[in-house]
Write an enzyme that holds these catalytic residues in place. Structure first.
Site, PDB file in Angstrom:
ATOM      1  N   SER A  10       0.937  -1.151   0.017  1.00 13.11           N
ATOM      2  CA  SER A  10      -0.008   0.155   0.119  1.00 13.11           C
ATOM      3  C   SER A  10       0.912   1.247  -0.126  1.00 13.11           C
ATOM      4  O   SER A  10       0.607   2.335  -0.538  1.00 13.11           O
ATOM      5  CB  SER A  10      -0.809   0.120   1.206  1.00 13.11           C
ATOM      6  OG  SER A  10      -1.961  -0.903   1.032  1.00 13.11           O
ATOM      7  N   HIS A  60       1.124   4.334   4.279  1.00 14.83           N
ATOM      8  CA  HIS A  60       0.339   5.075   3.209  1.00 14.83           C
ATOM      9  C   HIS A  60       0.997   6.592   3.158  1.00 14.83           C
ATOM     10  O   HIS A  60       1.353   6.879   1.941  1.00 14.83           O
ATOM     11  CB  HIS A  60      -1.043   5.107   3.482  1.00 14.83           C
ATOM     12  CG  HIS A  60      -1.799   3.660   3.519  1.00 14.83           C
ATOM     13  ND1 HIS A  60      -3.277   3.540   3.943  1.00 14.83           N
ATOM     14  CD2 HIS A  60      -1.394   2.554   3.315  1.00 14.83           C
ATOM     15  CE1 HIS A  60      -3.373   2.432   3.753  1.00 14.83           C
ATOM     16  NE2 HIS A  60      -2.105   1.764   3.358  1.00 14.83           N
TER      17      HIS A  60
END
Length: 230
Positions: free
Chosen positions: A87, A139
């Site tokens: 991610s 992230h």
């Protein structure tokens, strides 16, 4: 074989176990089939467009360095749990798409709509990261790294340069605008500073939560339905 043995990101082993390679290996591991499929579908939708326009080398560099940037920030804030997944690297591609749009602003049509759409996608994905068991620091770290790399690696010649490059030298525009060059320099400096400071803090064993008392809310917001300590 457990994720820890396979190379999951774990602060103690990275810092005290001389296993810095986990900053990279965790990018290629996933917590299950659904996690893997979700990330691979995202990679298809995001990565294909970038690769078609800029080539797999530049996109691959952004993907890998963004994943590492996400791992560094994750390790600085999350030191009791393991983390896996691509991610951070995927958010890096989103960040690169945003900076690419900004630095090449003059050559696009419908730029405002494209910018708004991209910002909404980024905001929604970051908002999902405040749920428990989601490593939003990876992230954020990946996004910021990719955002800086986009200014460095995804520049396009300014509008009209390609058509005019065969004209006499004294009538030829510069290939890149002054704004693009300035952004490239700033992004390069900031990226170097980020990696140097982040790695120094990490291997000194510092806990970034001690320097930022509210930052843990960026990765999980406790509610009556869940506890962020789990």
């Amino acid at each position: 074989m457990g994720l820890e043995k396979m190379g999951a990101l774990e602060w103690y082993k990275v810092v005290h176990g001389n296993q810095a390679w986990r900053l990279v290996s965790c990018i290629w591991l996933h917590a299950g089939v659904i996690h893997l499929l979700a990330n691979m579908l995202s990679l298809v939708f995001i990565g294909i467009r970038l690769e078609q326009q800029f080539g797999f080398v530049r996109v691959g560099v952004i993907y890998l360095l963004s994943g590492i940037g996400g791992s560094i920030l994750s390790c600085l804030f999350i030191q009791r749990n393991i983390s896996v997944g691509a991610s951070g690297a995927l958010f890096g591609l989103l960040g690169a798409m945003l900076s690419e749009l900004l630095t090449n602003w003059t050559i696009y049509t419908n730029k405002a709509a494209a910018l708004l759409t991209l910002l909404v996608i980024i905001a929604i994905n970051l908002a999902v990261g405040i749920l428990p068991h989601v490593d939003n620091f990876a992230h954020i770290g990946g996004f910021l790294t990719g955002f800086l790399l986009g200014f460095m690696l995804l520049l396009r010649p300014q509008f009209g340069w390609v058509e005019r490059r065969r004209l006499p030298a004294n009538s030829l525009k510069s290939k890149y605008t002054a704004c693009q060059v300035i952004l490239w320099i700033l992004a390069t400096v900031l990226l170097i500073v980020w990696f140097v400071v982040g790695l120094v803090m990490l291997f000194k064993g510092e806990n970034a939560n001690e320097k930022c008392g509210w930052c843990h809310y960026l990765s999980c917001v406790p509610t009556s339905r869940w506890n962020c300590n789990n």
